[in-house]
Design a protein around this motif. Structure first.
Motif, mmCIF file in Angstrom:
data_model
loop_
_atom_site.group_PDB
_atom_site.id
_atom_site.type_symbol
_atom_site.label_atom_id
_atom_site.label_comp_id
_atom_site.label_asym_id
_atom_site.label_seq_id
_atom_site.Cartn_x
_atom_site.Cartn_y
_atom_site.Cartn_z
ATOM 1 N N UNK A 110 0.843 -1.196 0.000
ATOM 2 C CA UNK A 110 0.000 0.000 0.000
ATOM 3 C C UNK A 110 0.883 1.252 0.000
ATOM 4 N N UNK A 111 1.899 1.258 0.849
ATOM 5 C CA UNK A 111 2.805 2.405 0.933
ATOM 6 C C UNK A 111 3.530 2.633 -0.390
ATOM 7 N N UNK A 112 3.992 1.561 -1.011
ATOM 8 C CA UNK A 112 4.699 1.681 -2.291
ATOM 9 C C UNK A 112 3.776 2.243 -3.365
ATOM 10 N N UNK A 113 2.540 1.801 -3.391
ATOM 11 C CA UNK A 113 1.578 2.315 -4.377
ATOM 12 C C UNK A 113 1.285 3.796 -4.145
ATOM 13 N N UNK A 114 1.196 4.183 -2.881
ATOM 14 C CA UNK A 114 0.943 5.593 -2.566
ATOM 15 C C UNK A 114 2.115 6.472 -3.006
ATOM 16 N N UNK A 115 3.338 5.993 -2.792
ATOM 17 C CA UNK A 115 4.521 6.751 -3.213
ATOM 18 C C UNK A 115 4.545 6.869 -4.736
ATOM 19 N N UNK A 116 4.295 5.765 -5.427
ATOM 20 C CA UNK A 116 4.265 5.779 -6.887
ATOM 21 C C UNK A 116 3.239 6.784 -7.383
ATOM 22 N N UNK A 117 2.036 6.746 -6.767
ATOM 23 C CA UNK A 117 0.959 7.658 -7.164
ATOM 24 C C UNK A 117 1.373 9.112 -6.960
ATOM 25 N N UNK A 118 2.014 9.405 -5.841
ATOM 26 C CA UNK A 118 2.436 10.777 -5.555
ATOM 27 C C UNK A 118 3.467 11.253 -6.580
ATOM 28 N N UNK A 119 4.421 10.391 -6.917
ATOM 29 C CA UNK A 119 5.433 10.755 -7.902
ATOM 30 C C UNK A 119 4.783 10.976 -9.268
ATOM 31 N N UNK A 120 3.884 10.086 -9.653
ATOM 32 C CA UNK A 120 3.230 10.207 -10.965
ATOM 33 C C UNK A 120 2.382 11.473 -11.060
ATOM 34 N N UNK A 121 1.728 11.837 -9.975
ATOM 35 C CA UNK A 121 0.919 13.064 -9.975
ATOM 36 C C UNK A 121 1.787 14.297 -10.182
ATOM 37 N N UNK A 122 2.935 14.331 -9.513
ATOM 38 C CA UNK A 122 3.836 15.471 -9.678
ATOM 39 C C UNK A 122 4.437 15.481 -11.087
ATOM 40 N N UNK A 123 4.733 14.319 -11.609
ATOM 41 C CA UNK A 123 5.232 14.199 -12.981
ATOM 42 C C UNK A 123 4.200 14.748 -13.963
ATOM 43 N N UNK A 124 2.919 14.358 -13.751
ATOM 44 C CA UNK A 124 1.836 14.827 -14.622
ATOM 45 C C UNK A 124 1.642 16.345 -14.521
ATOM 46 N N UNK A 125 2.005 16.911 -13.373
ATOM 47 C CA UNK A 125 1.881 18.357 -13.182
ATOM 48 C C UNK A 125 3.034 19.120 -13.831
ATOM 49 N N UNK A 126 4.005 18.368 -14.353
ATOM 50 C CA UNK A 126 5.113 19.003 -15.054
ATOM 51 C C UNK A 126 6.335 19.277 -14.205
ATOM 52 N N UNK A 127 6.360 18.787 -12.978
ATOM 53 C CA UNK A 127 7.535 18.989 -12.139
ATOM 54 C C UNK A 127 8.678 18.103 -12.627
#
Length: 153
Positions: A110-127
C-alpha cells in the motif's frame, strides 16, 4: 455496568418492545442461549449477535450501537456518528470491504503504491524529478525509480 450486561438489557428491552418471547425468537437460536444472553451469563459472538439482530428485524450495528450507548452513557446517534467519522477518516465509509480476510494488501505494498501515485501526480503536473524529490522528501534514487515505473495491475 459491563458491556455484556448492557447488551443483555438492550436485547431484553427490544425483544419485549416488539412483543416477542424468547421462544418465538428461537427459530435460529435455542431458547436457552437467548435466556443466558439476556441474563448476562453468556457473551455473544458476532454470528450469534447477527442471528439475534435478524430475529429482531434489526441490523447488527443497530443492536451493538444500542448496547454501547447504554454502556457508555451516550446516545446511539453519538455512537453511530462517531463511528461514521472514524470510518471516513480511514477513507472506508463508502467502500465495500473484501469478503475474505486474506485479501488485504500488506502495508508495504500500500505504501509503495501511494509513493508511486504521488510521484506520478507530480510528474503529470510538469515537475522535474528534482522538484518532486524535494516536494515529497524522498531519496533521489526512489523518485528516479518510481518516475519511470509503469503501474502493474
Amino acid at each position: 455496568m459491563s458491556l455484556r450486561q448492557s447488551f443483555a438489557a438492550v436485547l431484553q428491552m427490544l425483544r419485549q418492545s416488539k412483543g416477542n418471547t424468547q421462544r418465538s425468537m428461537a427459530s435460529s437460536l435455542d431458547q436457552t442461549t437467548i435466556s443466558k444472553v439476556e441474563s448476562g451469563k453468556h457473551s455473544v459472538t458476532l454470528d450469534v449477535g447477527q442471528k439475534l439482530a435478524a430475529a429482531l428485524d434489526l441490523e447488527l450495528t443497530a443492536l451493538i450501537a444500542l448496547a454501547v450507548s447504554r454502556d457508555s452513557n451516550r446516545t446511539p446517534r453519538e455512537i453511530l456518528l462517531t463511528s461514521l467519522a472514524q470510518l471516513e477518516a480511514l477513507e472506508l465509509a463508502d467502500t465495500n470491504q473484501p469478503s475474505e480476510a486474506g485479501s488485504k494488501l500488506p502495508l508495504n505494498v500500500v505504501s509503495a503504491r501511494e509513493k508511486w501515485q504521488a510521484v506520478q501526480e507530480l510528474k503529470d503536473q510538469g515537475l522535474t524529478q528534482s522538484e518532486a524529490r524535494k516536494k515529497l522528501d524522498m531519496p533521489e534514487s526512489t523518485v528516479r525509480r518510481l518516475w519511470h515505473l509503469k503501474r502493474e495491475n
